[in-house]
Each structure stands twice: as structure tokens, then as C-alpha cells.
Design a protein around this motif. Structure first.
Motif, PDB file in Angstrom:
ATOM      1  N   SER A 250       0.941  -1.265   0.036  1.00 49.35           N
ATOM      2  CA  SER A 250      -0.051  -0.073  -0.012  1.00 49.35           C
ATOM      3  C   SER A 250       0.807   1.115  -0.032  1.00 49.35           C
ATOM      4  CB  SER A 250      -1.006   0.056   1.198  1.00 49.35           C
ATOM      5  OG  SER A 250      -0.132  -0.034   2.438  1.00 49.35           O
ATOM      6  N   ASN A 251       2.147   1.163   0.253  1.00 45.68           N
ATOM      7  CA  ASN A 251       2.890   2.317   0.228  1.00 45.68           C
ATOM      8  C   ASN A 251       4.449   2.313  -0.434  1.00 45.68           C
ATOM      9  OD1 ASN A 251       4.308   0.812   1.911  1.00 45.68           O
ATOM     10  ND2 ASN A 251       4.640   2.428   3.686  1.00 45.68           N
ATOM     11  N   THR A 252       4.630   1.178  -1.146  1.00 42.74           N
ATOM     12  CA  THR A 252       5.821   0.781  -1.651  1.00 42.74           C
ATOM     13  C   THR A 252       5.516   0.380  -3.184  1.00 42.74           C
ATOM     14  OG1 THR A 252       6.016  -1.313  -0.934  1.00 42.74           O
ATOM     15  CG2 THR A 252       7.316   0.223   0.175  1.00 42.74           C
ATOM     16  N   LEU A 253       6.325   0.822  -4.143  1.00 48.31           N
ATOM     17  CA  LEU A 253       6.181   0.450  -5.506  1.00 48.31           C
ATOM     18  C   LEU A 253       7.819   0.360  -6.160  1.00 48.31           C
ATOM     19  CD1 LEU A 253       4.384   3.364  -4.991  1.00 48.31           C
ATOM     20  CD2 LEU A 253       3.260   2.417  -7.109  1.00 48.31           C
ATOM     21  N   VAL A 254       7.823  -0.272  -7.080  1.00 46.20           N
ATOM     22  CA  VAL A 254       9.271  -0.501  -7.659  1.00 46.20           C
ATOM     23  C   VAL A 254       9.329  -0.003  -9.365  1.00 46.20           C
ATOM     24  CG1 VAL A 254       9.713  -2.486  -6.242  1.00 46.20           C
ATOM     25  CG2 VAL A 254       8.599  -2.807  -8.369  1.00 46.20           C
ATOM     26  N   THR A 255      10.470   0.426  -9.589  1.00 52.11           N
ATOM     27  CA  THR A 255      10.590   0.749 -11.046  1.00 52.11           C
ATOM     28  C   THR A 255      12.147   0.700 -11.388  1.00 52.11           C
ATOM     29  OG1 THR A 255      10.044   2.530 -12.763  1.00 52.11           O
ATOM     30  CG2 THR A 255      10.958   3.112 -10.811  1.00 52.11           C
TER      31      THR A 255
ATOM     32  N   SER B 297      -1.001   5.920   2.213  1.00 52.23           N
ATOM     33  CA  SER B 297      -1.107   4.663   1.846  1.00 52.23           C
ATOM     34  C   SER B 297      -2.336   4.577   0.752  1.00 52.23           C
ATOM     35  CB  SER B 297      -1.604   3.470   2.865  1.00 52.23           C
ATOM     36  OG  SER B 297      -2.556   3.664   3.621  1.00 52.23           O
ATOM     37  N   MET B 298      -2.061   3.646  -0.084  1.00 54.16           N
ATOM     38  CA  MET B 298      -3.210   3.423  -1.195  1.00 54.16           C
ATOM     39  C   MET B 298      -4.305   2.301  -0.625  1.00 54.16           C
ATOM     40  SD  MET B 298      -0.856   3.220  -4.431  1.00 54.16           S
ATOM     41  CE  MET B 298       0.439   2.302  -3.785  1.00 54.16           C
TER      42      MET B 298
END
Length: 274
Positions: A58-63, A124-125
Motif C-alpha cells: 500500500s505504500n511501496t512501488l518499484v521501477t 497509503s493506497m
């Protein structure tokens, strides 16, 4: 993994992948890829799209690391900061409307050696509807595994693209010692040109054979093209034969879990890839 998160992911991922395959020749607006967000640079001139980012918690993403470095956008658009944009269409737009849902990025961890970046947002999402997280595949990728990516840099073109791993001997010619950096090498893909999609950052998706696990899982994020042609190296020409070197997400599970303050096992799927 929690039962609620697993059920949510199974249902929504199945809908997302099936609708994505069926709409391969349609515009990106017709594809329900709920685990993709947009990475934007916010400056006095507004929001400018940089790359895609894949939602892990809900609060972490990757790229990709190249996408998340701030030197280029700050020099082009002015001083500012990163934002994550979600929504059915806004995440693919170069300049999303003011009504788009945006999140302030509070932390970016960059691993330049493997071209991988972990993004943390403030707040958070909420999952459901247009948003969902994605599990990371912890299983080695065999040469026969079927992999896909989404060409989020061009919403009007073919978006759901098949990837084929490159032969080790051919990959070594383009980037000697690539396997030492946890890269996965993929062959050239029709529709992904070096000069139009050089940053990467899009999710690489595999299909898991784990009976009680998620159908689709994150294998990695697309990385940089490497060409043996001098003109292509300076972006003066396109090399349709260039190989791409992508970051494997499994190598970064512990770092993601630490940043998100969750158990690493809650992020992964252990099923073989079909």
C-alpha cells in the motif's frame, strides 16, 4: 500472505490479465492493469510523466533506477519532487488532470548496479476497484517461461507484449558479465524501439503454476537497451536488434520488505512459472 490480500489479488489479477490479453490491439484505456501506477515529476510547471511503477504494498512501488533518478527531470522541468499517480487513465498521460489521485514520494532507494528502484509514498493506497498490489515471483525464471510486459510509454500502440529470454552467448556480446548484476536478458521485441522506450520501468509479468497462489506475478522491471551500433548508443538511430537487460525483482525482496515494514514472505509467490 494474508487471506484477504490473496483473495483480492486472485480475483482482480485474473480480471486484469484476461482483459489485457483480449485487448492486445486496443488502446491502453481499454486495459485494466490495476497494479501499475505512474511516476511523475512535480515542479512549478506541473506534473510530467517519467515512467511506470508497479505497486507492491500500500505504500511501496518499484521501477527502474534510471527512471527514479531526479537529475534529468529537475534540470528539464525545474526543482521539485516525485509523485505517484493512480487512476484508470491518468497514470499513462504525459500531463494528468488536476483531479488525478496523487501521492507524495517520501523515499527512493536506488540500486544502480542492478538498475532497480524502490519507491515509498506518504500515506497509503486503498486497494480494490482500480488499485491492487502484485506479488513477486521468488522462483528462478527458466528459459521456457512465458513472460510479458506492458508498453506504458505509448498508450496508443500495442501494449501487452511477449518477452523471450536471450541466449547467454548473445547477451554476453551486448553486456559482458550481465548475470553478475542479477539482470535478466531479453531478446528484441517488435514494437519496443530503443529510441522511444529507453528508460524501462515497466513490469515484467509471469504466470504462476502455484495452485493456491496468484495467477500473475512480478518477475522484474524492464531495463536499458544495449546496442553494438554507435548511432544507437547515442540515440541517433534505432537498433531493432538490441537486447534489453532487466532487473529481477526477487533479488530485492528483503529491501522492499524492510522499507515497507512487512514480512518478506508476504510479498512473494513461490510457484513455478509456466
Amino acid at each position: 500472505m494474508t487471506h484477504g490480500r490473496l483473495v483480492l489479488l486472485l480475483v482482480t489479477l485474473l480480471l486484469a490479465v484476461v482483459s489485457g490479453v483480449a485487448a492486445q490491439d486496443a488502446s491502453m484505456e481499454g486495459i485494466s492493469v490495476r497494479f501499475i501506477a505512474g511516476l511523475f515529476w512535480a515542479s512549478p510547471s506541473g506534473l510530467q510523466r517519467r515512467c511506470a511503477a508497479t505497486i507492491i504494498t500500500s505504500n511501496t512501488l518499484v521501477t527502474s533506477a534510471v527512471c527514479a533518478k531526479s537529475d534529468y527531470p529537475s534540470s528539464k522541468y525545474g526543482q521539485g519532487g516525485w509523485r505517484i499517480v493512480t487512476g484508470a487513465e491518468e497514470r499513462y498521460m504525459q500531463t494528468p488532470p488536476s483531479t488525478a489521485q496523487t501521492y507524495v514520494v517520501s523515499n527512493v532507494q536506488i540500486d544502480e548496479c542492478s538498475n532497480f528502484a524502490i519507491i515509498q509514498i506518504q500515506g497509503s493506497m486503498s486497494f480494490g476497484g482500480q488499485l491492487m498490489p502484485m506479488f513477486i515471483s521468488s522462483h528462478p525464471v527458466s528459459n521456457g517461461a512465458t513472460l510479458y510486459t506492458f508498453k506504458t510509454s505509448d498508450p496508443a500502440g500495442d501494449s501487452f507484449l511477449s518477452l523471450t529470454q536471450g541466449m547467454a552467448t548473445d547477451c554476453e556480446q551486448f553486456l559482458p558479465g550481465y548475470s553478475d548484476h542479477n539482470f535478466m536478458c531479453t531478446q528484441p521485441v517488435l514494437g519496443q524501439a530503443v529510441t522511444e522506450d529507453y528508460l524501462g520501468g515497466d513490469p515484467i509479468i509471469g504466470f504462476s503454476e502455484q495452485p493456491d497462489g496468484p495467477l500473475a506475478v512480478l518477475v522484474g522491471v524492464t531495463g536499458l537497451y544495449y546496442s553494438t551500433q554507435a548511432d544507437a548508443q547515442s540515440a541517433a538511430a534505432n537498433d531493432a536488434t538490441a537486447y534489453r537487460f532487466n532487473a529481477l525483482a526477487a533479488s530485492h525482496v528483503q529491501d522492499i520488505a524492510t522499507l515497507a515494514a512487512v514480512n518478506p514472505q508476504s510479498l512473494v509467490s513461490t510457484g513455478d512459472l509456466g
